[in-house]
Design a protein around this motif. Structure first.
Motif, PDB file in Angstrom:
ATOM      1  N   ILE A  74       0.969  -1.437  -0.026  1.00 32.38           N
ATOM      2  CA  ILE A  74       0.044  -0.021   0.025  1.00 32.38           C
ATOM      3  C   ILE A  74       0.793   1.217   0.050  1.00 32.38           C
ATOM      4  O   ILE A  74       0.522   2.085  -0.900  1.00 32.38           O
ATOM      5  N   GLY A  75       2.091   1.334   0.751  1.00 32.80           N
ATOM      6  CA  GLY A  75       2.856   2.338   0.976  1.00 32.80           C
ATOM      7  C   GLY A  75       3.448   2.526  -0.477  1.00 32.80           C
ATOM      8  O   GLY A  75       3.905   3.494  -0.919  1.00 32.80           O
ATOM      9  N   ASN A  76       3.722   1.616  -1.199  1.00 33.71           N
ATOM     10  CA  ASN A  76       4.345   1.399  -2.437  1.00 33.71           C
ATOM     11  C   ASN A  76       3.455   1.829  -3.756  1.00 33.71           C
ATOM     12  O   ASN A  76       3.695   1.843  -4.773  1.00 33.71           O
ATOM     13  N   GLY A  77       2.170   2.040  -3.202  1.00 34.89           N
ATOM     14  CA  GLY A  77       1.025   2.487  -4.356  1.00 34.89           C
ATOM     15  C   GLY A  77       0.371   1.235  -4.906  1.00 34.89           C
ATOM     16  O   GLY A  77      -0.289   1.355  -5.936  1.00 34.89           O
ATOM     17  N   GLY A  78       0.619  -0.011  -4.408  1.00 30.19           N
ATOM     18  CA  GLY A  78      -0.216  -1.058  -4.602  1.00 30.19           C
ATOM     19  C   GLY A  78       0.568  -2.372  -5.053  1.00 30.19           C
ATOM     20  O   GLY A  78       1.820  -2.289  -4.960  1.00 30.19           O
ATOM     21  N   GLY A  79       0.018  -3.441  -5.492  1.00 31.13           N
ATOM     22  CA  GLY A  79       0.689  -4.682  -5.826  1.00 31.13           C
ATOM     23  C   GLY A  79      -0.129  -5.758  -5.808  1.00 31.13           C
ATOM     24  O   GLY A  79      -1.413  -5.520  -5.955  1.00 31.13           O
ATOM     25  N   GLN A  80       0.232  -6.848  -6.072  1.00 31.99           N
ATOM     26  CA  GLN A  80      -0.344  -8.159  -6.666  1.00 31.99           C
ATOM     27  C   GLN A  80      -0.410  -9.358  -5.524  1.00 31.99           C
ATOM     28  O   GLN A  80       0.852  -9.607  -5.219  1.00 31.99           O
ATOM     29  N   ILE A  81      -1.287 -10.000  -4.810  1.00 27.56           N
ATOM     30  CA  ILE A  81      -1.253 -11.143  -4.411  1.00 27.56           C
ATOM     31  C   ILE A  81      -1.849 -12.325  -5.136  1.00 27.56           C
ATOM     32  O   ILE A  81      -2.831 -12.122  -5.474  1.00 27.56           O
ATOM     33  N   GLY A  82      -1.059 -13.306  -5.084  1.00 27.04           N
ATOM     34  CA  GLY A  82      -1.247 -14.737  -5.629  1.00 27.04           C
ATOM     35  C   GLY A  82      -1.562 -15.649  -4.742  1.00 27.04           C
ATOM     36  O   GLY A  82      -0.800 -15.873  -3.990  1.00 27.04           O
ATOM     37  N   VAL A  83      -2.636 -16.148  -4.421  1.00 24.48           N
ATOM     38  CA  VAL A  83      -2.994 -17.327  -3.455  1.00 24.48           C
ATOM     39  C   VAL A  83      -3.173 -18.448  -4.106  1.00 24.48           C
ATOM     40  O   VAL A  83      -4.401 -18.479  -4.795  1.00 24.48           O
ATOM     41  N   THR A  84      -2.742 -19.692  -3.546  1.00 20.20           N
ATOM     42  CA  THR A  84      -3.163 -20.777  -4.476  1.00 20.20           C
ATOM     43  C   THR A  84      -3.926 -21.501  -3.281  1.00 20.20           C
ATOM     44  O   THR A  84      -3.674 -22.228  -2.307  1.00 20.20           O
ATOM     45  N   SER A  85      -5.225 -21.799  -4.079  1.00 17.22           N
ATOM     46  CA  SER A  85      -6.364 -22.728  -3.510  1.00 17.22           C
ATOM     47  C   SER A  85      -6.051 -24.085  -4.174  1.00 17.22           C
ATOM     48  O   SER A  85      -4.950 -24.721  -4.131  1.00 17.22           O
ATOM     49  N   SER A  86      -7.304 -24.686  -4.567  1.00 20.21           N
ATOM     50  CA  SER A  86      -7.287 -25.834  -5.205  1.00 20.21           C
ATOM     51  C   SER A  86      -8.823 -26.157  -5.639  1.00 20.21           C
ATOM     52  O   SER A  86      -9.761 -25.337  -5.287  1.00 20.21           O
ATOM     53  N   ILE A  87      -9.024 -27.070  -6.632  1.00 16.38           N
ATOM     54  CA  ILE A  87     -10.285 -27.236  -6.955  1.00 16.38           C
ATOM     55  C   ILE A  87     -10.929 -27.735  -5.703  1.00 16.38           C
ATOM     56  O   ILE A  87     -12.247 -27.617  -5.705  1.00 16.38           O
ATOM     57  N   VAL A  88     -10.505 -28.349  -4.728  1.00 16.12           N
ATOM     58  CA  VAL A  88     -11.063 -28.644  -3.351  1.00 16.12           C
ATOM     59  C   VAL A  88     -11.110 -27.431  -2.480  1.00 16.12           C
ATOM     60  O   VAL A  88     -11.726 -27.655  -1.246  1.00 16.12           O
ATOM     61  N   GLY A  89     -10.762 -26.320  -2.890  1.00 19.91           N
ATOM     62  CA  GLY A  89     -11.306 -24.914  -2.324  1.00 19.91           C
ATOM     63  C   GLY A  89     -12.701 -24.651  -2.978  1.00 19.91           C
ATOM     64  O   GLY A  89     -13.170 -23.697  -2.578  1.00 19.91           O
ATOM     65  N   LYS A  90     -13.110 -25.440  -3.908  1.00 19.04           N
ATOM     66  CA  LYS A  90     -14.339 -25.107  -4.572  1.00 19.04           C
ATOM     67  C   LYS A  90     -15.637 -25.925  -4.189  1.00 19.04           C
ATOM     68  O   LYS A  90     -16.743 -25.886  -4.321  1.00 19.04           O
ATOM     69  N   PHE A  91     -14.907 -27.255  -3.634  1.00 15.74           N
ATOM     70  CA  PHE A  91     -16.245 -28.172  -3.213  1.00 15.74           C
ATOM     71  C   PHE A  91     -15.111 -29.334  -2.485  1.00 15.74           C
ATOM     72  O   PHE A  91     -13.895 -29.192  -2.320  1.00 15.74           O
ATOM     73  N   GLY A  92     -16.057 -29.922  -1.477  1.00 14.91           N
ATOM     74  CA  GLY A  92     -15.329 -30.830  -0.751  1.00 14.91           C
ATOM     75  C   GLY A  92     -15.030 -32.193  -1.438  1.00 14.91           C
ATOM     76  O   GLY A  92     -15.708 -32.343  -2.411  1.00 14.91           O
ATOM     77  N   PHE A  93     -14.215 -32.987  -0.952  1.00 14.02           N
ATOM     78  CA  PHE A  93     -13.561 -34.127  -1.453  1.00 14.02           C
ATOM     79  C   PHE A  93     -12.967 -35.038  -0.442  1.00 14.02           C
ATOM     80  O   PHE A  93     -12.420 -34.647   0.440  1.00 14.02           O
ATOM     81  N   PRO A  94     -13.431 -36.549  -0.669  1.00 11.40           N
ATOM     82  CA  PRO A  94     -13.000 -37.259   0.216  1.00 11.40           C
ATOM     83  C   PRO A  94     -11.627 -37.363   0.691  1.00 11.40           C
ATOM     84  O   PRO A  94     -10.690 -37.322  -0.395  1.00 11.40           O
ATOM     85  N   TYR A  95     -11.252 -37.782   1.762  1.00 10.89           N
ATOM     86  CA  TYR A  95      -9.575 -37.778   1.966  1.00 10.89           C
ATOM     87  C   TYR A  95      -8.794 -36.456   2.272  1.00 10.89           C
ATOM     88  O   TYR A  95      -7.654 -36.529   2.411  1.00 10.89           O
ATOM     89  N   ARG A  96      -9.703 -35.312   2.050  1.00  9.07           N
ATOM     90  CA  ARG A  96      -9.042 -34.214   2.119  1.00  9.07           C
ATOM     91  C   ARG A  96      -9.816 -33.153   3.158  1.00  9.07           C
ATOM     92  O   ARG A  96     -10.033 -32.016   2.683  1.00  9.07           O
ATOM     93  N   SER A  97     -10.708 -33.679   4.027  1.00  3.00           N
ATOM     94  CA  SER A  97     -11.646 -32.505   4.681  1.00  3.00           C
ATOM     95  C   SER A  97     -10.869 -31.544   5.101  1.00  3.00           C
ATOM     96  O   SER A  97     -11.277 -30.431   4.805  1.00  3.00           O
ATOM     97  N   SER A  98      -9.697 -31.518   5.896  1.00  2.00           N
ATOM     98  CA  SER A  98      -9.187 -30.228   6.602  1.00  2.00           C
ATOM     99  C   SER A  98      -8.417 -29.350   5.485  1.00  2.00           C
ATOM    100  O   SER A  98      -8.385 -28.242   5.385  1.00  2.00           O
TER     101      SER A  98
END
Ligand SMILES: NC(=O)c1ccc[n+]([C@@H]2O[C@H](COP(=O)([O-])OP(=O)(O)OC[C@H]3O[C@@H](n4cnc5c(N)ncnc54)[C@H](OP(=O)(O)O)[C@@H]3O)[C@@H](O)[C@H]2O)c1
Length: 264
Positions: A129-153
């Protein structure tokens, strides 16, 4: 977003997708900060990045340890006062049924995937912010879009990132903070080998699905290209990405398929 000459911080840079993204960025002649726990692996990536024409600094950090994150931010600022991009690839997966999984393992997955990611972002945000802006890329997953067995947490930690960073985006539009959610399907990396089992030990097996996934190099190219276009959601993978649309538009089919799907 133009990357040439910019200072870009990449976590998870020692392996897999983060490593591939760091190498892809290095062709753009920028200043790279490479982070994760494995210093030797990061040094190897640093050599490749410097050979490709970028400067690179190795700053080891453990996303599960707050002190390590604070120390890494101080070192990053000593390397360069400005940070133009922060790209989160550090993360651990899970291979265990919810009913068997020790709560300490579930907390660890959240510490690394969620709390480590937001803590580092919150420390870098004022610098951007002090620098006038920037980009943040955050790695989710397709299981960040739906639940999936063996991956609950694991799935829960990735869902949490969407809620958090969507809020952060809305709060910081006026500060010119760009936020991209990266949503890989199956990419051939060590993610399943390093995943935690029900007792927190490394799973040490390559999933069949992972093995047939997109190469990390191709994922890296897709990600850097899409970040350059400032896309808010970036899906990376093959036919498995169809499940995101099925979950959204045909939820009853999704509920049926999710009980039949092979989770490994
Ligand atoms: N591969 C896929 O199919 C897939 C699919 C969906 C999402 N993802 C996500 O993509 C990201 C990258 O994973 P990958 O597939 O490239 O797997 P990977 O090869 O296992 O890489 C994971 C990275 O995270 C780092 N890491 C793990 N624990 C850490 C900790 N406590 N502190 C700091 N860094 C840590 C590892 O480095 P050190 O061991 O050196 O710390 C490594 O660089 C992860 O967030 C993962 O959830 C991957």
């Amino acid at each position: 977003m133009k990357f040439n000459g910019k200072t870009l911080w990449i976590t998870g840079a020692s392996s897999g997708i983060g490593r591939a993204v760091a190498i892809e960025f290095s062709y753009k002649k920028c200043h790279l900060i490479l982070s994760s726990r494995n210093k030797d692996a990061l040094e190897e990536v640093r050599g490749i990045c410097e050979h490709n024409g970028s400067s690179a600094e190795v700053i080891p950090l453990d996303l599960g340890n707050s002190e390590s994150i604070v120390a890494a931010v101080k070192k990053a600022q000593a390397f360069n006062k400005t940070i133009d991009g922060l790209y989160h690839f550090g993360g651990i997966s899970q291979r265990s049924y919810a009913i068997d999984t020790d709560i300490a393992v579930e907390r660890k997955i959240f510490e690394v995937n969620f709390f480590g990611t937001i803590e580092l972002s919150k420390m870098v945000l004022p610098i951007m912010i002090g620098n006038g802006g920037g980009q943040i890329g955050v790695t989710s997953s397709i299981v960040g879009k739906f639940g999936f067995p063996y991956r609950s947490s694991y799935a829960a930690s990735k869902h949490a990132l969407h809620g958090y960073f969507e809020s952060l985006r809305a709060e910081n539009v006026a500060h010119n903070i760009l936020i991209s959610m990266l949503i890989p399907g199956r990419v051939k990396t060590n993610i399943s080998m390093n995943a935690l089992d029900s007792q927190g030990k490394a799973y040490h097996k390559m999933d069949d699905g992972q093995n047939k996934g997109m190469s990390a190099e191709k994922a890296g190219r897709t990600i850097v290209n899409s970040l350059g276009k400032e896309r808010k959601e970036i899906l990376i993978g093959g036919s498995e990405l169809l499940m995101v649309q099925i979950r959204r538009f045909l939820p009853r089919l999704f509920y049926y398929l999710s009980t039949k799907v092979q989770p490994l």
